[in-house]
Write a protein that holds these residues in place. Structure first.
Motif, PDB file in Angstrom:
ATOM      1  N   TRP A 182      -2.671  -9.174  -5.017  1.00 53.60           N
ATOM      2  CA  TRP A 182      -2.961  -7.908  -4.355  1.00 53.60           C
ATOM      3  C   TRP A 182      -4.453  -7.824  -4.048  1.00 53.60           C
ATOM      4  CZ3 TRP A 182       1.226  -5.846  -2.584  1.00 53.60           C
ATOM      5  CH2 TRP A 182       2.411  -5.874  -3.316  1.00 53.60           C
ATOM      6  N   PRO A 183      -4.854  -7.231  -2.948  1.00 52.70           N
ATOM      7  CA  PRO A 183      -6.278  -7.227  -2.583  1.00 52.70           C
ATOM      8  C   PRO A 183      -7.117  -6.338  -3.490  1.00 52.70           C
ATOM      9  CG  PRO A 183      -5.028  -5.873  -1.048  1.00 52.70           C
ATOM     10  CD  PRO A 183      -4.021  -6.564  -1.924  1.00 52.70           C
ATOM     11  N   THR A 184      -8.342  -6.768  -3.748  1.00 50.69           N
ATOM     12  CA  THR A 184      -9.289  -5.975  -4.535  1.00 50.69           C
ATOM     13  C   THR A 184      -9.537  -4.638  -3.844  1.00 50.69           C
ATOM     14  OG1 THR A 184     -10.368  -7.980  -5.296  1.00 50.69           O
ATOM     15  CG2 THR A 184     -11.615  -5.928  -5.500  1.00 50.69           C
ATOM     16  N   GLY A 185      -9.493  -3.571  -4.630  1.00 50.64           N
ATOM     17  CA  GLY A 185      -9.797  -2.250  -4.093  1.00 50.64           C
ATOM     18  C   GLY A 185      -8.615  -1.502  -3.545  1.00 50.64           C
ATOM     19  N   ALA A 186      -7.416  -2.105  -3.567  1.00 48.43           N
ATOM     20  CA  ALA A 186      -6.241  -1.408  -3.029  1.00 48.43           C
ATOM     21  C   ALA A 186      -5.967  -0.123  -3.803  1.00 48.43           C
ATOM     22  CB  ALA A 186      -5.022  -2.327  -3.063  1.00 48.43           C
ATOM     23  N   ASP A 187      -6.219  -0.154  -5.130  1.00 51.29           N
ATOM     24  CA  ASP A 187      -5.950   1.035  -5.938  1.00 51.29           C
ATOM     25  C   ASP A 187      -6.846   2.205  -5.542  1.00 51.29           C
ATOM     26  OD1 ASP A 187      -8.042  -0.556  -6.870  1.00 51.29           O
ATOM     27  OD2 ASP A 187      -7.881   0.213  -8.920  1.00 51.29           O
ATOM     28  N   ARG A 188      -8.038   1.916  -5.008  1.00 45.47           N
ATOM     29  CA  ARG A 188      -8.930   2.988  -4.560  1.00 45.47           C
ATOM     30  C   ARG A 188      -8.400   3.690  -3.316  1.00 45.47           C
ATOM     31  NH1 ARG A 188     -14.588  -0.451  -4.590  1.00 45.47           N
ATOM     32  NH2 ARG A 188     -14.433  -1.269  -6.727  1.00 45.47           N
ATOM     33  N   LEU A 189      -7.483   3.024  -2.621  1.00 46.33           N
ATOM     34  CA  LEU A 189      -6.915   3.592  -1.395  1.00 46.33           C
ATOM     35  C   LEU A 189      -5.530   4.179  -1.642  1.00 46.33           C
ATOM     36  CD1 LEU A 189      -7.955   0.729   1.056  1.00 46.33           C
ATOM     37  CD2 LEU A 189      -9.081   2.935   0.748  1.00 46.33           C
ATOM     38  N   GLY A 190      -5.181   4.406  -2.911  1.00 45.88           N
ATOM     39  CA  GLY A 190      -3.917   5.042  -3.232  1.00 45.88           C
ATOM     40  C   GLY A 190      -2.743   4.103  -3.364  1.00 45.88           C
ATOM     41  N   VAL A 191      -2.998   2.798  -3.412  1.00 46.75           N
ATOM     42  CA  VAL A 191      -1.925   1.817  -3.577  1.00 46.75           C
ATOM     43  C   VAL A 191      -1.956   1.352  -5.041  1.00 46.75           C
ATOM     44  CG1 VAL A 191      -0.949  -0.356  -2.814  1.00 46.75           C
ATOM     45  CG2 VAL A 191      -2.162   1.100  -1.181  1.00 46.75           C
ATOM     46  N   PRO A 192      -0.966   1.697  -5.840  1.00 44.98           N
ATOM     47  CA  PRO A 192      -1.037   1.475  -7.291  1.00 44.98           C
ATOM     48  C   PRO A 192      -0.690   0.048  -7.709  1.00 44.98           C
ATOM     49  CG  PRO A 192       1.022   2.540  -6.750  1.00 44.98           C
ATOM     50  CD  PRO A 192       0.270   2.406  -5.447  1.00 44.98           C
ATOM     51  N   VAL A 193      -1.426  -0.919  -7.192  1.00 47.12           N
ATOM     52  CA  VAL A 193      -1.190  -2.308  -7.572  1.00 47.12           C
ATOM     53  C   VAL A 193      -2.522  -3.007  -7.734  1.00 47.12           C
ATOM     54  CG1 VAL A 193       1.072  -2.520  -6.458  1.00 47.12           C
ATOM     55  CG2 VAL A 193      -1.007  -2.976  -5.135  1.00 47.12           C
ATOM     56  N   LYS A 194      -2.528  -4.043  -8.549  1.00 42.36           N
ATOM     57  CA  LYS A 194      -3.704  -4.903  -8.675  1.00 42.36           C
ATOM     58  C   LYS A 194      -3.270  -6.209  -9.326  1.00 42.36           C
ATOM     59  CE  LYS A 194      -6.333  -2.226 -11.085  1.00 42.36           C
ATOM     60  NZ  LYS A 194      -7.479  -1.729 -11.899  1.00 42.36           N
ATOM     61  N   GLY A 195      -4.126  -7.215  -9.225  1.00 40.58           N
ATOM     62  CA  GLY A 195      -3.830  -8.495  -9.850  1.00 40.58           C
ATOM     63  C   GLY A 195      -2.820  -9.306  -9.061  1.00 40.58           C
ATOM     64  N   GLU A 204      -3.619   0.892  13.718  1.00 40.98           N
ATOM     65  CA  GLU A 204      -3.344  -0.303  14.498  1.00 40.98           C
ATOM     66  C   GLU A 204      -3.476  -1.549  13.628  1.00 40.98           C
ATOM     67  OE1 GLU A 204      -2.310  -0.296  17.622  1.00 40.98           O
ATOM     68  OE2 GLU A 204      -2.292   1.898  17.539  1.00 40.98           O
ATOM     69  N   PRO A 205      -2.874  -2.658  14.044  1.00 42.61           N
ATOM     70  CA  PRO A 205      -3.062  -3.916  13.296  1.00 42.61           C
ATOM     71  C   PRO A 205      -4.530  -4.298  13.242  1.00 42.61           C
ATOM     72  CG  PRO A 205      -1.253  -4.104  14.869  1.00 42.61           C
ATOM     73  CD  PRO A 205      -1.948  -2.812  15.168  1.00 42.61           C
ATOM     74  N   GLY A 206      -4.879  -5.074  12.239  1.00 40.22           N
ATOM     75  CA  GLY A 206      -6.275  -5.484  12.066  1.00 40.22           C
ATOM     76  C   GLY A 206      -6.840  -4.874  10.805  1.00 40.22           C
ATOM     77  N   GLY A 207      -8.130  -5.021  10.602  1.00 37.98           N
ATOM     78  CA  GLY A 207      -8.760  -4.510   9.399  1.00 37.98           C
ATOM     79  C   GLY A 207      -8.610  -5.479   8.250  1.00 37.98           C
ATOM     80  N   ASN A 208      -9.218  -5.122   7.117  1.00 35.42           N
ATOM     81  CA  ASN A 208      -9.173  -6.045   5.988  1.00 35.42           C
ATOM     82  C   ASN A 208      -7.920  -5.828   5.147  1.00 35.42           C
ATOM     83  OD1 ASN A 208      -9.600  -3.919   4.103  1.00 35.42           O
ATOM     84  ND2 ASN A 208     -11.801  -4.040   4.426  1.00 35.42           N
ATOM     85  N   SER A 209      -7.793  -6.667   4.125  1.00 33.30           N
ATOM     86  CA  SER A 209      -6.543  -6.698   3.367  1.00 33.30           C
ATOM     87  C   SER A 209      -6.225  -5.376   2.686  1.00 33.30           C
ATOM     88  CB  SER A 209      -6.610  -7.826   2.336  1.00 33.30           C
ATOM     89  OG  SER A 209      -6.391  -9.073   2.936  1.00 33.30           O
ATOM     90  N   ALA A 210      -7.207  -4.773   2.042  1.00 25.49           N
ATOM     91  CA  ALA A 210      -6.934  -3.528   1.323  1.00 25.49           C
ATOM     92  C   ALA A 210      -6.456  -2.444   2.285  1.00 25.49           C
ATOM     93  CB  ALA A 210      -8.182  -3.075   0.571  1.00 25.49           C
ATOM     94  N   TYR A 211      -7.103  -2.312   3.411  1.00 22.62           N
ATOM     95  CA  TYR A 211      -6.721  -1.285   4.378  1.00 22.62           C
ATOM     96  C   TYR A 211      -5.382  -1.601   5.050  1.00 22.62           C
ATOM     97  CZ  TYR A 211     -10.914   1.589   4.115  1.00 22.62           C
ATOM     98  OH  TYR A 211     -11.892   2.450   3.700  1.00 22.62           O
ATOM     99  N   ARG A 212      -5.151  -2.888   5.345  1.00 27.68           N
ATOM    100  CA  ARG A 212      -3.863  -3.231   5.943  1.00 27.68           C
ATOM    101  C   ARG A 212      -2.722  -2.940   4.974  1.00 27.68           C
ATOM    102  NH1 ARG A 212      -2.070  -2.387   9.659  1.00 27.68           N
ATOM    103  NH2 ARG A 212      -0.454  -3.972   9.770  1.00 27.68           N
ATOM    104  N   LEU A 213      -2.911  -3.278   3.694  1.00 28.32           N
ATOM    105  CA  LEU A 213      -1.881  -2.977   2.707  1.00 28.32           C
ATOM    106  C   LEU A 213      -1.661  -1.470   2.612  1.00 28.32           C
ATOM    107  CD1 LEU A 213       0.077  -3.744   0.453  1.00 28.32           C
ATOM    108  CD2 LEU A 213      -1.883  -3.764  -1.130  1.00 28.32           C
ATOM    109  N   SER A 214      -2.760  -0.716   2.570  1.00 25.89           N
ATOM    110  CA  SER A 214      -2.650   0.738   2.477  1.00 25.89           C
ATOM    111  C   SER A 214      -1.874   1.324   3.652  1.00 25.89           C
ATOM    112  CB  SER A 214      -4.057   1.349   2.423  1.00 25.89           C
ATOM    113  OG  SER A 214      -4.010   2.754   2.487  1.00 25.89           O
ATOM    114  N   SER A 215      -2.067   0.739   4.844  1.00 22.04           N
ATOM    115  CA  SER A 215      -1.430   1.299   6.044  1.00 22.04           C
ATOM    116  C   SER A 215       0.078   1.062   6.083  1.00 22.04           C
ATOM    117  CB  SER A 215      -2.083   0.712   7.299  1.00 22.04           C
ATOM    118  OG  SER A 215      -1.716  -0.631   7.490  1.00 22.04           O
TER     119      SER A 215
END
Length: 702
Positions: A521-534, A638-649
């Motif tokens: 899972w991408p670093t920082g995803a949890d800061r964007l409301g996605v409850p995953v890490k590691g 829209e598509p694009g952006g980095n991993s944390a933001y794409r996962l969040s979207s």
């Protein structure tokens, strides 16, 4: 003959290994300017003229006067290797500090301290490495004997290679003592670039040592290359171009370089030629550095017929007897084209240069031009995210919605502009005011469009092609060459052997590109409301998947680029496209055959995705339960952006209410980019009872 000329001539003859060697017109003038005049000079001369001889001879003369080492800013590792080899032949002690030899840095620094180094080669990026900038650079500036900027067109906004680290050299030059000679060299510069580089060479911080009382000396010679025989062969598609290459590669003189515009084109072409028995290698920015160095050596020793290369094999690569340069697809400007074809015929009377442009060239030019330019919105978001506490690039990536590669480029631009600074531990914001220079970027974008049109005009002109290139570089000495296809008639064959056409068609019809599963899972995803890490749990991942082709592929990539072009309406897949997808499944070495097909709920291509999913289900006699459902309208943005933001979207935007049979599920999508859409959708299917998920997509971006 002056004492300086006598000494310089002795060194030159040692360098080239000939007792009768003498200077080309302008060479000694440049040396005298640097050694006796201690001035700043810009040398614009054709490839093979001997620009390296100028700075090596000047270096040894300055060292005899007790001056410190020359710092040579060099843009490419391949070029550094050639420069070090040439220096050793002249008795010049040259060493490099770059990303490939960190184990040697301590020895290099010790040799510098003992004054046992004549030339230190560094990349422009190294100048902003915090440790180098703070610990080594100040001492070097205090005792530098001469600064040499190779491929100096990169300093300029108008240069063909957008490389922000080169712009930092202006600050370095401005802080150097006024009596330290500076030499900038290039073979590819029109009047606009010449004026811009000369202005930057003349910049000087008055607090650092006074004012230049003399203008920069510009030594410019004619750019005509009498050894080159230029031609353009326009063929309708990739199949015929590769068929021509298969038919006639063996007829091209000696060994050479075949340039492509993309990595996948280089790799596909090299594979096709090797399968046909030709001794060639692919050479791209993704090739392992050790393999690249080995390939350079094989080409120099004429042990391969050709390297199939992207622009990664470019500036400064030195093989004097290179017999040909061929392009499968045109570079985006005459400037870039002249720079690449200048690799050929440097020490031979004849060399063949042939351009085979492709209909996809303009789309590729547009992609690369837009990807390198920073936008105001992105730049402002980065500055806003930084403070006086260092933030690493991965940490910053989790805050701003920008992928790693464009983020790193943007940070370099902002660093050069003074808005951010690289320090130990990461990046900080400075207190310097910053505004987005929209006018500058609009100017560069407009010039690039004009250069692209010049390249298209080169392809269709009925004038002398060498004269056209010279005039594109503002060389007013240009006259018809008498050798190119327009001057002397077509010199290359245009026929294509039937078996070569069949082999090319078969190679281009090859299908199937792996889609690797995400494992982390991408670093920082949890800061964007996605409850995953590691790590992603194995029982929530998809298995390795397949795409029909990459968008950048020569074969099916052409069809897919049209299919996914912005103005192409959504429609069901053609029978030929369905048949190609079925072939991918037939060649897929899965552990267990799928039992059902599920479609992704595409917002942009629903008819296309459903038709492919149903077509595969029918061909494989598999169940088709339907499509996943969109939640709250589906993915955001829209598509694009980095991993944390794409996962969040895409997180929580798909659900499975399907009645799934027991067994592997084939998940069909249209275009795969970040792989987070597939990762989240596969997770939903696994949680809904699928014991494995096999993703299939029409296209893989990049």
């Amino acid at each position: 003959m002056t004492d300086t000329r006598c000494a310089a001539l002795e060194i030159l003859r040692t360098l080239v290994g000939r007792e009768d060697a003498d200077f080309h017109e302008g060479q000694f003038e440049a040396i005298e300017t640097l050694v006796d005049g201690r001035r700043r000079a810009l040398v614009v001369q054709r490839t093979g003229w001997g620009k390296s001889a100028v700075y090596f001879v000047a270096t040894l003369l300055l060292r005899r006067q007790g001056r410190g080492p020359t710092v040579l800013v060099s843009p490419l590792l391949a070029l550094m290797r050639d420069q070090i080899a040439a220096a050793s032949r002249a008795g010049v002690r040259a060493v490099a500090i770059n990303s490939t030899n960190p184990h040697e840095w301590a020895d290099v620094q010790a040799a510098l301290a003992r004054d046992e180094v004549d030339v230190l080669l560094v990349s422009p990026e190294r100048l902003n490495n915090p440790s180098f900038r703070e610990n080594q650079l100040p001492a070097l500036i205090n005792r530098i004997g001469m600064l040499v900027v190779d491929e100096a067109h990169c300093i300029s906004d108008w240069g063909h290679d957008f490389r922000p680290d080169y712009r930092r050299l202006r600050d370095l030059i401005s802080h150097m003592p006024v009596d330290v000679p500076v030499l900038a060299t290039t073979a590819t510069a029109n009047e606009r670039v010449v004026a811009d580089v000369a202005e930057q060479l003349g910049s000087l911080d008055t607090a650092a040592g006074g004012l230049l009382d003399q203008p920069v000396v510009t030594i410019r010679g004619p750019l005509a290359r009498a050894s080159l025989r230029l031609g353009v062969l326009r063929l309708p598609d990739s199949k015929t171009r590769l068929g021509w290459l298969l038919s006639h590669l063996a007829d091209l003189p000696g060994s050479g370089i075949i340039y492509t515009l993309t990595v996948s084109a280089a790799e596909d072409t090299a594979r096709l030629l090797r399968d046909a028995g030709h001794n060639v290698r692919a050479y791209t920015g993704q090739t392992d550095p050790a393999e690249r160095e080995e390939s350079e050596g094989l080409l120099k020793a004429n042990q391969v017929k050709a390297l199939i290369a992207t622009s990664a094999l470019g500036m400064g690569f030195d093989k004097p007897d290179l017999g040909f340069v061929l392009h499968l697809g045109a570079p985006s400007s005459p400037v870039a084209y002249y720079q690449q074809v200048g690799r050929a015929g440097r020490a031979t009377e004849n060399a063949d240069v042939l351009l085979l442009p492709g209909p996809e060239d303009e789309a590729i030019w547009t992609y690369f031009a837009t990807s390198s330019m920073p936008s105001e919105e992105r730049a402002s978001s980065v500055i806003k995210a930084l403070s006086d506490t260092p933030l690493s690039t991965p940490a910053l990536e989790a805050i701003v919605n920008i992928r790693r590669t464009p983020l790193e480029l943007l940070l370099k631009v902002l660093d050069v502009d003074g808005a951010v600074q690289r320090v130990q531990g990461g990046w900080i914001a400075t207190v310097r005011p910053w505004t987005y220079d929209a006018e500058r970027y609009e100017r560069i974008a407009a010039e690039r469009i004009a250069e692209q049109q010049h390249m298209l005009d080169y392809e269709t002109t009925d004038r002398c092609r060498m004269e056209y290139l010279q005039r594109s570089l503002d060389d007013d000495t240009a006259t018809p060459c008498g050798r190119c296809d327009n001057c002397a008639g077509v010199w290359f064959p245009s026929d294509i052997a039937s078996d070569a056409a069949e082999s090319a068609a078969s190679s281009l019809d090859r299908v199937g590109v792996p889609i690797e599963p995400r494992a982390q899972w991408p670093t920082g995803a949890d800061r964007l409301g996605v409850p995953v890490k590691g790590r992603i749990s194995v029982d929530e991942r998809y298995d390795e998947g397949r795409a029909l082709a990459r968008l950048t592929d020569l074969g099916w990539g052409n069809t897919l680029r049209t299919l996914f072009a912005p103005n192409t309406p959504d429609a069901p897949a053609s029978p030929a496209l369905i048949a190609a997808c079925v072939r991918v499944l037939a060649d897929w070495p899965w552990a267990a055959r799928p039992v059902a097909v599920v479609a992704m709920p595409s917002r942009s291509h629903p008819l296309l995705v459903e038709s492919v999913a149903r077509g595969l289900a029918e061909a494989g006699r598999l169940d088709y339960p339907g499509s996943l459902s969109l939640v709250e309208g589906g993915p955001e943005g829209e598509p694009g952006g980095n991993s944390a933001y794409r996962l969040s979207s895409v997180w929580g935007r798909f659900s499975s209410e399907l009645d799934l049979p027991s067994g592997p599920i084939l998940l069909v999508d249209d275009l795969v980019d970040s792989r987070w859409t597939l990762t989240v959708a596969a997770r939903e299917l696994r949680r809904a009872g699928a014991n494995s998920v096999l993703p299939f997509a029409l296209a893989l971006r990049g």
